[in-house]
Enzyme design. Structure first.
Site, PDB file in Angstrom:
ATOM      1  N   ASP A 279      42.240  34.381  26.112  1.00  0.00           N
ATOM      2  CA  ASP A 279      42.297  35.805  26.401  1.00  0.00           C
ATOM      3  C   ASP A 279      42.205  36.013  27.911  1.00  0.00           C
ATOM      4  O   ASP A 279      41.385  35.385  28.596  1.00  0.00           O
ATOM      5  CB  ASP A 279      41.144  36.539  25.719  1.00  0.00           C
ATOM      6  CG  ASP A 279      41.290  38.049  25.843  1.00  0.00           C
ATOM      7  OD1 ASP A 279      42.093  38.621  25.100  1.00  0.00           O
ATOM      8  OD2 ASP A 279      40.579  38.640  26.689  1.00  0.00           O
ATOM      9  N   GLU A 323      47.104  40.650  25.366  1.00  0.00           N
ATOM     10  CA  GLU A 323      46.865  39.643  26.406  1.00  0.00           C
ATOM     11  C   GLU A 323      46.238  38.381  25.828  1.00  0.00           C
ATOM     12  O   GLU A 323      45.685  37.568  26.553  1.00  0.00           O
ATOM     13  CB  GLU A 323      45.957  40.216  27.507  1.00  0.00           C
ATOM     14  CG  GLU A 323      44.508  40.450  27.098  1.00  0.00           C
ATOM     15  CD  GLU A 323      44.285  41.806  26.439  1.00  0.00           C
ATOM     16  OE1 GLU A 323      43.144  42.252  26.392  1.00  0.00           O
ATOM     17  OE2 GLU A 323      45.274  42.420  25.973  1.00  0.00           O
TER      18      GLU A 323
END
Length: 418
Positions: A279, A323
């Site tokens: 992440d 993301e």
């Protein structure tokens, strides 16, 4: 009383010869016409069989490539016509020396048709991959190639035998015509007219055969060209269906499919399998500061680093959503997966992608959660995903820009190199 005169022997001989030659000539003409009709019927039947075979194969190939059963809607009708022509040719070739070859060729054709019928049934059930495997499998392709070679050989030999028979009957007929010319010039003239007409028909038949051959070659080239185009189009569509449009990595759909397969494989073979959840740290802050276009560019740069870092055969790097990225690492223990994750973290950090002034480090970093297991029979695949997700959550709460391993026990932060 007039004395009865005997007819000259030469006249009686000529009359007898005329009767005999006319009877023999009629018989030869009848046999010749039967043979000629038979030859035309066999040639026409063979050409139709070849055309129907190509048509059936083309329909199935187009259907399986386009995954559209409607492309083969006329398959059964064409197949029925093919069977009728095959039966006719087998019947007509009985008595010829190549009759057994024709029968064997028909059996090869029926074997190929059986494979195609099986593929057709699979397509009706929308089992496209299985149908494609049948039609593009080495066994079917080789059998079809052998059938085409045997077909060309048998057709050539059959035409040669028919031509030889035609030549023999033509010779006998010419002798008969010569005898009838000796008895009566009119018969000779009629025979010459018939011979000219026959030669014209043979030439016309040869011209038509050459024309049909040329058309078949052009058709085959077009089919091959179209098949190549369809294969390329299908390949591109397949790539698009499993690729994330922004980053070029595998998409979530492809990840789910590959992860399911690798999980079951690891379970069967009692091998470890690891998952790395990645992440981008404080990415919302990045988007808010630089804008979404720069955010997309940032994700593409990170995706390039991830793709270069995970290159083992069997590994998969995918965009999981937003993301967040995920790596499947089959056969890799947790400790090795942590080492790879640490390399990824360092490489992203080394990119020195500028972050907002309010970020923790001033550059873009990633947090990575690693889950690793040797699946047991009762384990579900989601268990490993949850462990990797929990490890990622721990990494986030541990200050970000770190790697955490969860291998079925407790979450353990990975040691960063000095």
């Amino acid at each position: 009383m007039l004395k009865h005169r005997r007819l000259p022997f030469s006249l009686l001989f000529a009359a007898a010869l005329l009767i005999l030659t006319m009877a023999a000539g009629s018989y030869v003409d009848l046999r010749y016409e039967e043979m000629h009709s038979r030859q035309l019927a066999i040639s026409t039947g063979l050409e139709k069989i070849d055309r129907f075979n190509q048509q059936l194969s083309a329909m199935l190939l187009v259907s399986v490539l386009e995954q559209n059963i409607l492309k083969s809607s006329s398959y059964q009708n064409v197949h029925a016509k093919l069977e009728l022509d095959v039966g006719m040719v087998e019947s007509l070739t009985q008595g010829l020396s190549l009759a057994d070859d024709v029968t064997a060729l028909s059996q090869e054709r029926r074997n190929l048709r059986q494979v195609e019928l099986n593929a057709y049934k699979l397509m009706e059930q929308e089992h496209w991959q299985a149908a494609r495997t049948l039609l593009f499998g080495d066994e079917y392709v080789l059998a079809r190639k052998i059938y085409e070679i045997n077909s060309e050989t048998a057709i050539g030999a059959l035409n040669g035998e028919l031509t030889t028979n035609a030549a023999r009957f033509n010779q006998i007929r010419n002798i008969s015509l010569g005898l009838r010319f000796a008895a009566l010039g009119l018969l000779f003239w009629a025979g010459m007219m018939f011979s000219q007409r026959l030669r014209h028909e043979l030439k016309e038949q040869e011209r038509l055969r050459e024309e049909i051959t040329s058309v078949n070659i052009q058709l085959e080239e077009k089919v091959q060209e179209r098949t190549a185009e369809l294969e390329e189009a299908n390949r591109k569509l397949a790539d698009l269906s499993i690729t994330d449009g922004l980053t070029g990595l595998a998409n979530r759909r492809h990840f789910d499919e590959v992860f399911k397969n690798e999980w079951h494989r690891a379970k069967r073979q009692h091998l470890p399998v690891s998952i790395a959840m990645i992440d981008v740290d404080q990415f919302k802050l990045y988007n808010d500061h630089f804008g979404h276009q720069e955010g997309d560019a940032c994700l593409r740069r990170i995706a390039a680093v991830l793709s270069e870092s995970v290159q083992r055969s069997g590994d998969l790097m995918a965009r999981y959503g937003g993301e967040e990225f995920v790596a499947i690492l089959p056969g890799m223990k947790g400790s090795d997966a942590v080492k790879m994750a640490e390399i990824i973290r360092q490489r992203v950090q080394a990119e020195k992608i500028a972050h907002s002034d309010t970020s923790l480090s001033g550059i873009v970093t990633v947090s990575i959660g690693v889950g690793s297991r040797i699946p047991q029979s009762s384990d579900a695949a989601v268990l490993l995903l949850n462990e990797a997700d929990t490890a990622l959550y721990t990494a986030k709460n541990s200050g970000r820009n770190t790697v955490v391993l969860l291998d079925g026990q407790a979450a353990v932060p990975a040691d960063k190199p000095e």
